[in-house]
Scaffold this motif. Structure first.
Motif, short mmCIF file in Angstrom:
data_model
loop_
_atom_site.label_atom_id
_atom_site.label_comp_id
_atom_site.label_asym_id
_atom_site.label_seq_id
_atom_site.Cartn_x
_atom_site.Cartn_y
_atom_site.Cartn_z
N GLU A 77 0.84 -1.21 0.00
CA GLU A 77 0.00 0.00 0.00
C GLU A 77 0.87 1.25 0.00
O GLU A 77 0.52 2.25 0.63
CB GLU A 77 -0.92 0.00 1.24
N TYR A 119 1.58 3.71 -2.07
CA TYR A 119 1.05 4.98 -2.56
C TYR A 119 0.18 5.67 -1.50
O TYR A 119 0.42 6.82 -1.13
CB TYR A 119 0.24 4.75 -3.84
N ASN A 120 -0.82 4.96 -1.00
CA ASN A 120 -1.72 5.56 -0.02
C ASN A 120 -1.03 5.86 1.30
O ASN A 120 -1.32 6.87 1.95
CB ASN A 120 -2.92 4.64 0.22
N SER A 122 -0.78 9.31 3.40
CA SER A 122 -1.32 9.44 4.76
C SER A 122 -0.22 9.74 5.77
O SER A 122 -0.43 10.52 6.71
CB SER A 122 -2.05 8.15 5.16
N SER A 129 -1.90 14.97 -3.99
CA SER A 129 -2.89 14.52 -3.01
C SER A 129 -2.53 15.00 -1.61
O SER A 129 -3.42 15.34 -0.81
CB SER A 129 -2.99 13.00 -3.04
#
Length: 707
Positions: free
Chosen positions: A565, A567-568, A572, A640
């Motif tokens: 995971e 990228y996310n 975060s 993002s």
């Protein structure tokens, strides 16, 4: 007790053990030359460990029992066995390096020659990169780590066994206890610090001691289990043969030998550099070697395969072959600036075999078996002392920069960072202001201030450090730096590669944000916090170019977190850290990383005086299309992060100053590189990019700026 005129007894020669040596050395050679062809070939070293433990312990046990053991003669034999070939290889490496290596490379070679001569290579390499890391391929004496462990065993074990014998202790009990402690340390350390566990003698001795236990059983308990062995042999014979077969022990011996062979083949096929090794996986080659040796010379595989003339011949030259093959392959790697072609590697292997044979016939044999034993021992020890001191002197003199091979004018243009405070010992990474501020020491932490009233705090990994190399070295620009190499500045997420243990990596990475928050509280002069990390590698989870294609990262929460995971979690993790900074009312700046060029920058600006193939310098410019493809996910992630923090951060596009419409690169003008390796800035590059940052920041902070 020792006799008044001791003379060590010789062991009965077993050609199959020489054949097993051949298996061990050839597996290592093939792995080093063609790592994808035999991925587990490096376990040949573990086979060597078992053989050494068996033979050396057999000599010690037998001579202690006969009263003929002598430390002087034991070590004199070791000197005559090991020193001649090693001295020759060390001297040849030093001589070739004089003409072929640049100063910093020659300095490192000098250090490794000194370590090899002192049989402490494993300790020196322990403090450097791992055995399977990219940089290991360019260390011509990397392979001497195993010789260091063996020699350390030869120093410790005879004294321990002699003392146990004198005190009337049970030798087997002592051997088993020491082996169990060593194995426990191996299992305990492999996930905490895999590099230390790989190189440490205390985590490797158990493999040699398994050979020692086998030696004790062969000498003292050979007939103790005869009834049981006879029954087991008879049962195996009934299983294998249709008709009644004589229980002569051969069936059991063959079974042991074939099981051992199966374990070795399994190990060669399954074990690879991504495993936590040694750990539990080293049991496979250890047990395989033990079973083959215990089967005895009459087992079919031992008698027909291992004892054939070719296998024995390779086994006889195995030690000089081991010594020669890696320097030849490593020097080829250095001179080619990339993995050498298959033909070059084949030639290197063939040449190592020829040199091994010549070394055995012209050097080893005359010295080991000729006359004048005492004088030979003294001369060999003196020669080893000399070559070790020469290597260390070369290290102290920084590799003799005056040599023509160094191409010193281009080295100056190259403007490397090595020699600056950030490339000295870790003790120099934390300055007095940080020590007073933190009141504690932290492993791997880089904490530097250029002033007691910094305006800018730079936070991140080695790419944060590269951003301010030049400023830190000159003590300018009112800066503070808090960074840990290979660490994202996250509170509860850790970026980890396959060679790292989660708990150890987490312990050094998770200190970054608490330190940053403390610095912000204690230094109100700080106006902006700059986050800088190597983005694309963390987001995509992979390195760039041939140099780092093996370099993979996962961003995880705990050791059991296996989902990719990146990228996310990159988003975060940064959002959480940035929000903490924004609470202080500080300006937050995110540096979009400089390009990765995918090749060693030095190879783009310097020509070596010795070349294997006549080829054009590699291009340190990456096509803009390739750069954009590599950084697509990373750029989206930065967007993002900005959106999630309500566009309250400023984004400095560092890459734009090294890119144009067609390519991104190292800023090569007049043979000047802004990089010192494949992804880090040089001092000149750091000066250039930070200068652009200062200009950008002045504009971005002006009242007329819309950002």
């Amino acid at each position: 007790m020792t006799s008044a005129n001791p003379h060590l007894l010789h062991l009965k020669y077993r050609p199959d053990i020489d054949g097993l040596r051949a298996v061990a050395v050839l597996s290592v050679v093939v792995f080093h030359a063609f790592p994808n062809g035999l991925k587990g070939g490096f376990i040949g070293v573990d086979i060597f460990f078992v053989i050494s433990g068996y033979l050396i312990s057999s000599i010690i046990f037998q001579n202690l029992e006969k009263g003929t053991f002598s430390f002087g003669e034991f070590y004199a034999r070791r000197v005559k066995r090991i020193f001649p070939s090693l001295i020759l290889v060390l001297a040849a490496s030093y001589a070739f390096g004089w003409f072929a290596l640049f100063a910093d490379e020659y300095k490192e070679l000098g250090k490794h020659i000194a370590a090899g001569a002192g049989f402490v290579s494993n300790f020196v390499l322990w403090g450097e990169d791992g055995y399977f890391d990219y940089s290991a391929e360019t260390k011509p004496l990397l392979h001497l780590w195993s010789l260091g462990i063996e020699e350390q065993f030869y120093i410790v074990w005879p004294f321990l066994i002699w003392l146990a014998w004198r005190r009337n202790f049970n030798i087997l009990t002592v051997t088993v206890l020491v082996a169990l402690v060593s194995f426990y340390l191996n299992m305990r350390g492999i996930r905490f610090d895999s590099v230390a566990t790989f190189y440490s003698p205390q985590t490797r001795f158990w493999e040699l001691l398994c050979g020692s236990m086998l030696a004790w059983l062969a000498l003292y308990r050979k007939g103790a289990y005869a009834p049981f062995r006879a029954k087991l042999d008879a049962w195996l014979a009934s299983v294998v043969y249709r008709e009644t077969h004589e229980a002569d022990g051969k069936t059991l011996a063959n079974a042991l030998s074939f099981i051992g062979l199966f374990l070795l083949v399994y190990g060669f096929s399954i074990i690879n550099r991504n495993f936590y090794f040694p750990g539990k996986w080293a049991v496979i080659p250890m047990l395989g070697a033990v079973l083959i040796i215990s089967a005895g010379p009459q087992a079919w595989f031992n008698r027909i395969v291992l004892s054939n003339r070719l296998a024995v011949w390779v086994g006889v030259i195995s030690f000089p072959l081991y010594l020669w093959h890696w320097p030849l392959l490593s020097f080829a790697r250095v001179l080619e600036t990339e993995v050498p072609s298959v033909n070059i590697r084949l030639v290197a292997v063939a040449l190592s075999v020829v040199l091994a044979w010549l070394t055995y016939r012209l050097v080893e044999q005359p010295i080991r078996f000729g006359k004048g034993n005492k004088s030979k021992t003294v001369v060999l020890m003196g020669m080893m002392l000399i070559i070790g001191n020469i290597g260390y002197f070369s290290y102290l003199k920084d590799g003799f920069e005056f040599r023509q091979a160094d191409a010193s004018s281009k080295t100056k243009l190259f403007a490397d960072v090595k020699g600056t405070v950030l490339f000295n010992t870790p003790d120099d990474w934390v300055d007095d202001i940080c020590k007073a501020e933190l009141g504690a020491s932290y492993d791997y932490l880089i904490c530097r201030f250029t002033t007691s009233t910094p305006k800018t705090l730079v936070v991140g990994d080695s790419h944060a450090a590269q951003f301010v190399y030049d400023s830190i070295s000159k003590g300018v620009n009112d800066l503070a730096l808090v960074a840990v190499n290979g660490c994202l500045p996250f509170a509860d997420l850790v970026a980890i590669n396959p060679y790292e243990e989660f708990s150890e990596k987490a312990s050094r990475c998770k200190v970054v944000m608490p330190i940053v928050l403390k610095v912000l509280r204690d230094f109100p002069s700080i106006q902006q916090v700059v986050f800088a990390t190597r983005g694309a590698m963390y987001v995509d989870g992979s390195g760039y170019g041939d140099i780092e294609k093996k370099n993979t990262y996962r961003i995880i929460k705990d050791p059991n977190d296996l989902l990719p995971e990146n990228y996310n979690r990159f988003i975060s993790g940064y959002v959480a850290s940035i929000n903490e900074i924004l609470k202080f009312g500080k300006q937050v700046i995110f540096v979009e990383d400089v390009p990765e060029i995918g090749v060693e920058a030095r190879s783009c600006v310097e020509d070596r005086p010795i070349k294997i193939t006549d080829k054009v310098r590699p291009d340190c410019n990456v096509p803009r299309k390739s750069f954009d493809q590599r950084n697509t996910n990373y750029r989206h992630a930065v967007g993002s992060i900005n959106a999630a923090t309500e566009n309250r951060i400023k984004i400095f596009p560092a890459y734009e100053y090294l890119c144009d419409e067609s390519s991104c690169g190292a800023g090569l003008e007049d043979d000047v590189s802004y990089f010192y390796d494949d992804d880090h800035l040089s001092l000149r590059g750091s000066h250039y990019i930070f200068g652009k940052f200062s200009e950008w920041l002045a504009k971005a902070s002006s009242p007329s700026s819309n950002n």
